[in-house]
Design a protein around this motif. Structure first.
Motif, PDB file in Angstrom:
ATOM      1  N   SER A  14     -53.743   6.618 -27.264  1.00 39.88           N
ATOM      2  CA  SER A  14     -54.693   6.152 -28.516  1.00 39.88           C
ATOM      3  C   SER A  14     -53.898   6.623 -29.709  1.00 39.88           C
ATOM      4  O   SER A  14     -53.985   8.185 -29.958  1.00 39.88           O
ATOM      5  CB  SER A  14     -55.588   6.563 -28.020  1.00 39.88           C
ATOM      6  N   GLU A  44     -53.910   6.162 -34.187  1.00 41.26           N
ATOM      7  CA  GLU A  44     -54.594   5.959 -35.309  1.00 41.26           C
ATOM      8  C   GLU A  44     -53.666   5.501 -36.708  1.00 41.26           C
ATOM      9  O   GLU A  44     -52.165   6.835 -36.321  1.00 41.26           O
ATOM     10  CB  GLU A  44     -55.546   6.495 -35.333  1.00 41.26           C
ATOM     11  N   GLU A  98     -52.650   6.798 -40.815  1.00 38.68           N
ATOM     12  CA  GLU A  98     -53.730   6.566 -42.316  1.00 38.68           C
ATOM     13  C   GLU A  98     -52.610   6.154 -43.314  1.00 38.68           C
ATOM     14  O   GLU A  98     -51.193   6.705 -42.935  1.00 38.68           O
ATOM     15  CB  GLU A  98     -54.019   7.976 -41.737  1.00 38.68           C
ATOM     16  N   LYS A 130     -53.822  11.324 -27.080  1.00 43.63           N
ATOM     17  CA  LYS A 130     -53.742  10.805 -29.052  1.00 43.63           C
ATOM     18  C   LYS A 130     -52.772  11.332 -29.896  1.00 43.63           C
ATOM     19  O   LYS A 130     -52.245  12.736 -29.364  1.00 43.63           O
ATOM     20  CB  LYS A 130     -55.559  11.346 -29.437  1.00 43.63           C
ATOM     21  N   THR A 187     -51.865  10.708 -34.201  1.00 46.00           N
ATOM     22  CA  THR A 187     -52.094  10.142 -35.609  1.00 46.00           C
ATOM     23  C   THR A 187     -51.263  10.000 -36.440  1.00 46.00           C
ATOM     24  O   THR A 187     -50.290  11.336 -36.250  1.00 46.00           O
ATOM     25  CB  THR A 187     -53.448  10.916 -36.510  1.00 46.00           C
TER      26      THR A 187
END
Length: 321
Positions: free
Chosen positions: A267, A269, A271, A311, A313
């Motif tokens: 996963s 993400e 930004e 996970k 980011t």
């Protein structure tokens, strides 16, 4: 002592060629068998061979007994029959005693992949963050493995023994084929077929739901509801994680990250703004997610932060000209 050596000692005993040392050794083995300290896999043929040798020796003894010993002969016969019954019972007990199944587990972390050769010669290719449990020796008529993660299987054909993968309440059964199973915890289980045919079962409280898959088909099994969705897929898509390299041809940074998330089952993400301005044309060795991300840092300026199990980011800064 192994099973064959034991049978050879019995044969020498039948022909009267057993030495004192071998006789003592044979008695020790029989005693250990009776106490179930040995766990040989005696098949029906071996058991019949042992029984036949014991019976033959008893028959020869009866025929060789002097005819004048009318009183002793029935006693000898009774003792011989008792010995035969005892040894036949011993062989039966060995055959009926269940052999303890010894399991082995192989695991990969987030930076590893692995190729495992299973006891029957089938191959299991493990993706990152994957665990595979399997017996050191498959039981007759059954080849069972347990999967947590993602693996591609190349199964040796054997019509007498079904190959079964158990994963998150889903059973995948084949006789001989190549297929991929993705079964991470708290995620839908996905089974895709490259060659051959596969039966997928979703275990339920009362009954199982089953679908049959053909090449280039994938079943998605949802653990939170009784539903199996079947769709056509491109083998290059579901086997991208297994390829030697991963390539991008003028894809945007966002498209690249989405593809990497699918390949490595992460996963991810992102930004930041201006992701579509970065066009990526590059090929990377398909090792693990972090290796590819660090390679991308030569083309895009971004920071990486691990936020949980599988996970990540990414904090986008700018494209590197």
């Amino acid at each position: 002592m192994n099973k064959r050596a034991f049978l050879q000692l019995l044969q020498k005993r039948d022909t009267g060629r057993l030495s004192a040392r071998e006789k003592s050794l044979l008695l020790q083995v029989l005693d250990r068998l009776q106490r179930r300290e040995l766990s040989w896999d005696l098949d029906t043929e071996d058991a019949a061979e042992i029984q036949q040798r014991i019976k033959g020796k008893i028959d020869r003894r009866i025929q060789a007994s002097p005819k004048r010993n009318y009183f002793l002969r029935p006693l000898q016969l009774a003792a011989s029959v008792a010995l035969l019954i005892g040894l036949v019972f011993l062989v039966y007990q060995v055959l009926q005693t269940p052999t303890e199944v010894v399991w082995e587990e192989r695991s990969t972390n987030e930076r590893q992949k692995a190729t495992i050769t299973l006891p029957d010669g089938s191959l299991a290719y493990l993706n990152t963050n994957t665990s595979l449990r399997f017996p050191l020796k498959f039981e007759p008529g059954q080849r069972l493995v347990e999967l947590d993660g993602e693996a591609f299987f190349e199964v040796v054909a054997d019509k007498a023994a079904v190959f079964e993968v158990q994963s998150q309440g889903v059973r995948t059964k084949v006789l001989g084929t190549s297929f991929n199973v993705k079964a991470h915890r708290e995620s839908a289980v996905k089974v895709a077929v490259q060659h051959g045919s596969v039966a997928v079962y979703q275990q339920g409280m009362e009954k199982e739901t089953r679908v049959n898959l053909q090449p280039n088909q994938m079943a998605t099994v949802f653990p939170d509801r009784r539903e199996i969705r079947v769709e056509a897929v491109d083998p290059e898509g579901f086997l991208a994680w297994k390829a030697q390299s991963v390539s991008f041809d003028l894809a945007t940074f966002e498209e690249v990250i989405h593809r990497l998330a699918a390949i490595y089952n992460y996963s991810i993400e992102i930004e930041g703004e201006g992701l579509d301005r970065c066009q990526i044309k590059a090929t990377y060795t398909n090792g693990n997610l972090y290796a590819v991300l660090h390679g991308l840092k030569n083309l895009v300026d971004f920071d990486i932060k691990k936020t949980g199990e599988r996970k990540v980011t990414l904090y986008f800064n700018r494209c590197i000209d």
